[in-house]
Design an enzyme around this catalytic site. Structure first.
Site, mmCIF file in Angstrom:
data_model
loop_
_atom_site.group_PDB
_atom_site.id
_atom_site.type_symbol
_atom_site.label_atom_id
_atom_site.label_comp_id
_atom_site.label_asym_id
_atom_site.label_seq_id
_atom_site.Cartn_x
_atom_site.Cartn_y
_atom_site.Cartn_z
ATOM 1 N N CYS A 151 -1.834 -1.485 7.333
ATOM 2 C CA CYS A 151 -1.254 -0.134 7.451
ATOM 3 C C CYS A 151 -1.609 0.485 8.798
ATOM 4 C CB CYS A 151 -1.736 0.755 6.311
ATOM 5 S SG CYS A 151 -1.063 0.266 4.708
ATOM 6 N N GLU A 163 0.607 3.882 1.881
ATOM 7 C CA GLU A 163 0.968 4.339 3.227
ATOM 8 C C GLU A 163 2.250 3.658 3.699
ATOM 9 O OE1 GLU A 163 -1.927 3.270 2.094
ATOM 10 O OE2 GLU A 163 -3.558 3.702 3.487
ATOM 11 N N CYS A 207 0.828 -1.213 0.000
ATOM 12 C CA CYS A 207 0.000 0.000 0.000
ATOM 13 C C CYS A 207 0.864 1.265 0.000
ATOM 14 C CB CYS A 207 -0.876 0.040 1.240
ATOM 15 S SG CYS A 207 -2.118 -1.234 1.317
HETATM 16 N N1 THU Z 1 -4.353 0.387 -1.187
HETATM 17 C C1 THU Z 1 -3.501 1.322 -0.672
HETATM 18 O O1 THU Z 1 -2.442 1.594 -1.227
HETATM 19 N N2 THU Z 1 -3.862 1.945 0.480
HETATM 20 C C2 THU Z 1 -5.050 1.767 1.124
HETATM 21 O O2 THU Z 1 -5.299 2.401 2.140
HETATM 22 C C3 THU Z 1 -6.029 0.809 0.604
HETATM 23 C C4 THU Z 1 -5.592 -0.009 -0.554
HETATM 24 C C5 THU Z 1 -3.985 -0.262 -2.442
HETATM 25 C C6 THU Z 1 -3.592 -1.696 -2.339
HETATM 26 C C7 THU Z 1 -3.907 -2.213 -3.736
HETATM 27 O O3 THU Z 1 -2.780 -1.929 -4.572
HETATM 28 C C8 THU Z 1 -5.068 -1.349 -4.193
HETATM 29 O O4 THU Z 1 -5.087 -0.216 -3.330
HETATM 30 C C9 THU Z 1 -6.398 -2.044 -4.146
HETATM 31 O O5 THU Z 1 -6.625 -2.624 -2.911
#
Ligand code: THU
Length: 148
Positions: free
Chosen positions: A102, A68, A66
């Protein structure tokens, strides 16, 4: 559907606007070929340093990470240990909140952090990690186990 407000036109504090813009720029660098869902984050320190992150997906799905955590891992690996705020934007109409993994990382490294979640309509929402991760698993839990 509401009309979209360009992020640059947000009627909010310029420092906050800058932080959201940095997250939005990071979002443009997302590598999300699997979900097509881009996320950007911008993390600040008390000294005013900024670390941005985007989600990075891998065809071996569990290796994806993610936005974050990318921002945090960049900062932690540069020696940062204190954080003030984390802005978060995505492709969603709504303001997204960090996933469970996260939240745990934020809780452990930045319990006092202010989370700033923004959407493409110019709406902004704030939260503290304790609100998003009540009754977290903590170091204290580990220490209790050792005593037993
Ligand atoms: N994702 C994030 O980067 N941060 C979040 O808070 C929620 C989800 C990303 C992970 C994945 O690459 C995509 O969003 C779909 O879940």
């Amino acid at each position: 559907m509401k009309a979209r407000t360009p992020l640059n036109d947000l009627k909010i504090d310029p420092a906050l606007q800058e932080l959201i813009c940095q997250a939005n720029q990071a979002k443009e660098r997302a590598i999300a070929p699997i979900s097509g869902f881009r996320v950007g984050a911008a993390l600040t320190t008390p000294q005013g340093r900024l670390y941005s992150g985007c989600n990075i997906e891998n065809i071996s799905l569990s290796l994806s990470i993610c936005a974050e955590r990318v921002a945090f891992l960049k900062a932690l690996s540069e020696g940062e240990r204190e954080f003030t705020s984390l802005s978060l934007v995505s492709d969603a109409e709504s303001m997204i909140t960090p996933c469970g993994a996260c939240r745990q990382l934020i809780w452990e490294f930045a319990p006092e952090l202010t989370l700033i979640m923004a959407n493409c309509h110019g709406e902004v929402k704030y939260a503290k990690i304790a609100e998003l991760l009540p009754q977290a698993f903590t170091l204290q839990d580990l220490q209790e186990k050792k005593k037993a």
